[in-house]
Enzyme design. Structure first.
Site, PDB file in Angstrom:
ATOM      1  N   ASP A  23       0.885  -0.950  -0.291  1.00 42.41           N
ATOM      2  CA  ASP A  23       0.237  -0.249   0.132  1.00 42.41           C
ATOM      3  C   ASP A  23       1.148   1.149  -0.090  1.00 42.41           C
ATOM      4  OD1 ASP A  23      -2.189   1.832   0.684  1.00 42.41           O
ATOM      5  OD2 ASP A  23      -1.219   1.790   2.538  1.00 42.41           O
ATOM      6  N   ASN A  54      -8.502  -1.215   4.613  1.00 40.25           N
ATOM      7  CA  ASN A  54      -9.062  -1.504   2.837  1.00 40.25           C
ATOM      8  C   ASN A  54      -7.450  -2.661   2.527  1.00 40.25           C
ATOM      9  OD1 ASN A  54      -6.655   0.995   2.715  1.00 40.25           O
ATOM     10  ND2 ASN A  54      -8.414   2.400   1.587  1.00 40.25           N
ATOM     11  N   SER A 109      -4.017  -0.092   6.625  1.00 43.09           N
ATOM     12  CA  SER A 109      -5.796  -0.026   6.638  1.00 43.09           C
ATOM     13  C   SER A 109      -6.831  -1.083   6.935  1.00 43.09           C
ATOM     14  CB  SER A 109      -6.017   1.421   6.771  1.00 43.09           C
ATOM     15  OG  SER A 109      -5.904   1.764   4.785  1.00 43.09           O
ATOM     16  N   LYS A 117      -7.365  -3.934  -4.772  1.00 42.74           N
ATOM     17  CA  LYS A 117      -6.280  -4.459  -4.599  1.00 42.74           C
ATOM     18  C   LYS A 117      -5.831  -5.679  -5.101  1.00 42.74           C
ATOM     19  CE  LYS A 117      -5.300  -0.177  -1.663  1.00 42.74           C
ATOM     20  NZ  LYS A 117      -4.454   0.323  -0.315  1.00 42.74           N
TER      21      LYS A 117
END
Length: 268
Positions: free
Chosen positions: A15, A217, A215, A191
């Site tokens: 990320d 997500n 996080s 993702k």
């Protein structure tokens, strides 16, 4: 910027916001980021790197300049895994149009129908204005914490044949306090989907891949690969819902995991 040289056979996904890129950009954080870049360059013959992020390519470029980064990864899945780029050896970005050809052409119309249907149920979500522009990702905020509201958003979205990612906002990344990200994307995007697509197309092993996030997500991606980690600076939600959490934060946490991987596999 240059691309990391060579390309190894172990996929490592990061990320971007508050994982690879620290928004505060303190001198200590940037020093750790330099160490991470040196490490990834040194071991690029073993590691294939990929940023998998909700940020648009435009906002990524601004943050790259702010942190004075020296290298692009081998690939970037931007805008919540709806745009996939390969970085050439010359440092140029090439869009993989085959990935987007899998998405429904009427996606934007379906998002509008979802938002209107939610309004009929007296549930208002507010469009985000800080994510850049992308035809395949529509971002909203939900200000509240009612589980039945979140369930309704997910149910209605599913009925219109698209996907939604719901996660608690991270104020450290510039989000408002007390809000949830509501990210509408096509089915087949996201993702995890971007990671799967790259693994299939480039013959990486998902079970051997690494991923790092901070996080909610990121959780689906972290749970999907064989070696997924929430960083020490991750949100309370992410840490509570994942069993692998690094001791260190940002680049320090990434380095503790990847250094161990290199040491353990050095003889192979």
């Amino acid at each position: 910027m240059k691309r990391f040289t060579n390309e190894g056979r172990t996929l490592v996904c990061f990320d971007f916001d508050e994982t690879y890129f620290p928004h505060a950009c303190t001198s200590e954080q940037l020093e750790q980021l330099r160490r991470l870049e040196d490490f990834l360059e040194q071991h690029s013959h073993r590691l294939s790197t990929m940023w998998v992020t909700g940020s648009s390519l435009e906002t990524i470029a601004e943050k790259v300049r702010r942190a004075d980064m020296r290298y692009f990864p081998h690939r970037i899945a931007s805008s919540l895994g709806t745009e996939l780029y390969h970085i050439t050896t010359a440092g140029e970005l090439e869009l993989d149009s085959n990935f987007q050809s899998l998405f429904p052409s009427d996606f934007s119309r379906r998002v509008e129908q979802v938002v209107n249907t939610l309004a009929h149920h007296a549930l208002t979500i507010e469009p985000q204005t800080n994510m850049g522009t992308n035809a395949w990702m529509h971002n909203y905020y939900y200000f509240g914490d009612r589980e039945q509201d979140i369930a309704l958003i997910q149910e209605i979205t599913h009925s219109f044949g698209i996907a939604v990612n719901v996660s608690r906002c991270n104020p450290l990344a510039g989000d408002p306090v007390g809000a949830h990200d509501i990210d509408f994307i096509p089915r087949g995007a996201g993702k995890t989907a971007a990671v799967d697509y790259v693994c299939t197309r480039c013959a990486f092993q998902v079970g051997e891949a690494y991923a790092f996030g901070d996080s909610g997500n990121d959780l689906a991606m972290l749970k999907h690969v064989g070696n997924g980690y929430v960083l020490g600076n991750g949100t309370k939600q992410a840490k509570s819902e994942h069993d692998r959490v690094t001791a260190g934060s940002y680049a320090e946490g990434i380095l503790e995991v990847l250094t161990r991987f290199v040491q353990e596999t050095r003889s192979h």
